[in-house]
Scaffold this motif. Structure first.
Motif, short mmCIF file in Angstrom:
data_model
loop_
_atom_site.label_atom_id
_atom_site.label_comp_id
_atom_site.label_asym_id
_atom_site.label_seq_id
_atom_site.Cartn_x
_atom_site.Cartn_y
_atom_site.Cartn_z
N UNK A 150 0.88 -1.33 -0.04
CA UNK A 150 -0.11 -0.11 -0.12
C UNK A 150 0.98 1.29 0.06
N UNK A 151 0.17 2.21 -0.74
CA UNK A 151 1.19 3.74 -0.65
C UNK A 151 1.29 4.41 0.56
N UNK A 152 2.38 4.97 0.64
CA UNK A 152 2.62 6.02 1.63
C UNK A 152 3.66 7.08 1.17
N UNK A 153 3.37 8.37 1.46
CA UNK A 153 4.32 9.27 1.09
C UNK A 153 5.31 9.97 2.14
N UNK A 200 -5.81 8.63 -2.27
CA UNK A 200 -6.62 8.27 -1.07
C UNK A 200 -6.14 7.08 -0.33
N UNK A 201 -5.61 6.07 -0.88
CA UNK A 201 -4.96 4.99 -0.25
C UNK A 201 -4.04 5.35 0.90
N UNK A 241 -2.67 7.29 6.66
CA UNK A 241 -2.49 8.32 7.71
C UNK A 241 -3.82 8.45 8.61
N UNK A 242 -4.99 8.46 7.97
CA UNK A 242 -6.17 8.62 8.81
C UNK A 242 -6.39 7.51 10.01
N UNK A 243 -5.70 6.44 9.57
CA UNK A 243 -5.52 5.22 10.67
C UNK A 243 -4.44 5.44 11.51
N UNK A 244 -3.74 6.58 11.61
CA UNK A 244 -2.74 6.86 12.28
C UNK A 244 -1.37 6.14 12.16
#
Length: 221
Positions: A44-47, A171-172, A177-180
């Motif tokens: 899954x992506x992360x920036x 969005x992914x 990020x929204x999940x912490x």
């Protein structure tokens, strides 16, 4: 053929994160240590550096902004390179000349995942960056990497020239990020349990077996 329900593992990581490079090798080693457990592994992506512009910036400018100076990063890089070498990986930070924004890399991984080649695409991009110092801001470098992973050059070249799936990938990353999730790599088991950091493969394998046993015990009830 195994009758066990597969254990889902989502790996949230970024292509330019050296610990994600090491962490990918370790999660794969962990899966190999528990061959009896069927696993569905998804990247899954992360920036890591969302502030870097789409066209990228010079490596020296990046290191100055993030660490104070390129020299201050050398000591950190040396320790990471030693750890990478212990895993059979090469890390040559001195070869990197340009710091990319990684949205296009994550788009490639997303497209490669559609043909079951997501992990291979992730690995190729990381090798290009960490081992070879490849310029991941160059569309032709990305196209060549895609071809090596079984994708069509003309198709990928055309897609990269558009904003196809930019919103999906963003969005992914935002969902993570929204999940912490703020540190990567983070391994998310069964969409419920998150473990952060490039953990020891033996420990991860133990968790894989334990969670698989719990998952299949529930399924049997």
């Amino acid at each position: 053929m195994s009758t066990l329900k597969p254990l889902t593992i989502d790996v949230v990581s970024d292509v330019v994160c050296p610990w994600c490079y090491i962490g990918k090798k370790r999660i794969e080693q962990a899966i190999a240590l528990a061959p009896e457990v069927p696993v569905e592994l998804t990247f899954r992506p992360f920036f890591l550096n969302p502030w870097v512009p789409r066209e990228g910036i010079s490596r020296d400018e990046y290191l100055t902004k993030k660490f104070g100076s390129p020299e201050r990063y050398k000591e950190i890089a040396g320790r990471i390179a030693e750890t990478a070498a212990q895993e059979g990986l090469e890390y040559h930070p001195e070869r990197v000349q340009r710091q990319p924004n990684t949205i296009d890399c994550h788009r490639l991984i997303h497209w490669a995942s559609a043909i079951g080649r997501g992990p291979a695409m992730k690995q190729r991009l990381m090798e290009l960056y960490f081992r070879d110092g490849g310029d991941l801001t160059d569309p032709e470098v990305l196209v060549q990497a895609a071809v090596e992973c079984g994708l069509d050059a003309a198709d990928i070249r055309a897609r990269l020239a558009t904003d196809q799936d930019v919103e999906e990938v963003s969005a992914q990353a935002q969902e993570a990020a929204d999940k912490g999730i703020s540190g990567v790599p983070t391994y998310v088991f069964m969409h419920q349990y998150a473990v952060s950091g490039a953990q020891d493969p033996t420990l991860i394998a133990r968790a894989i077996r334990k969670l698989s046993a719990e998952l299949n015990a529930e399924a049997a009830e």
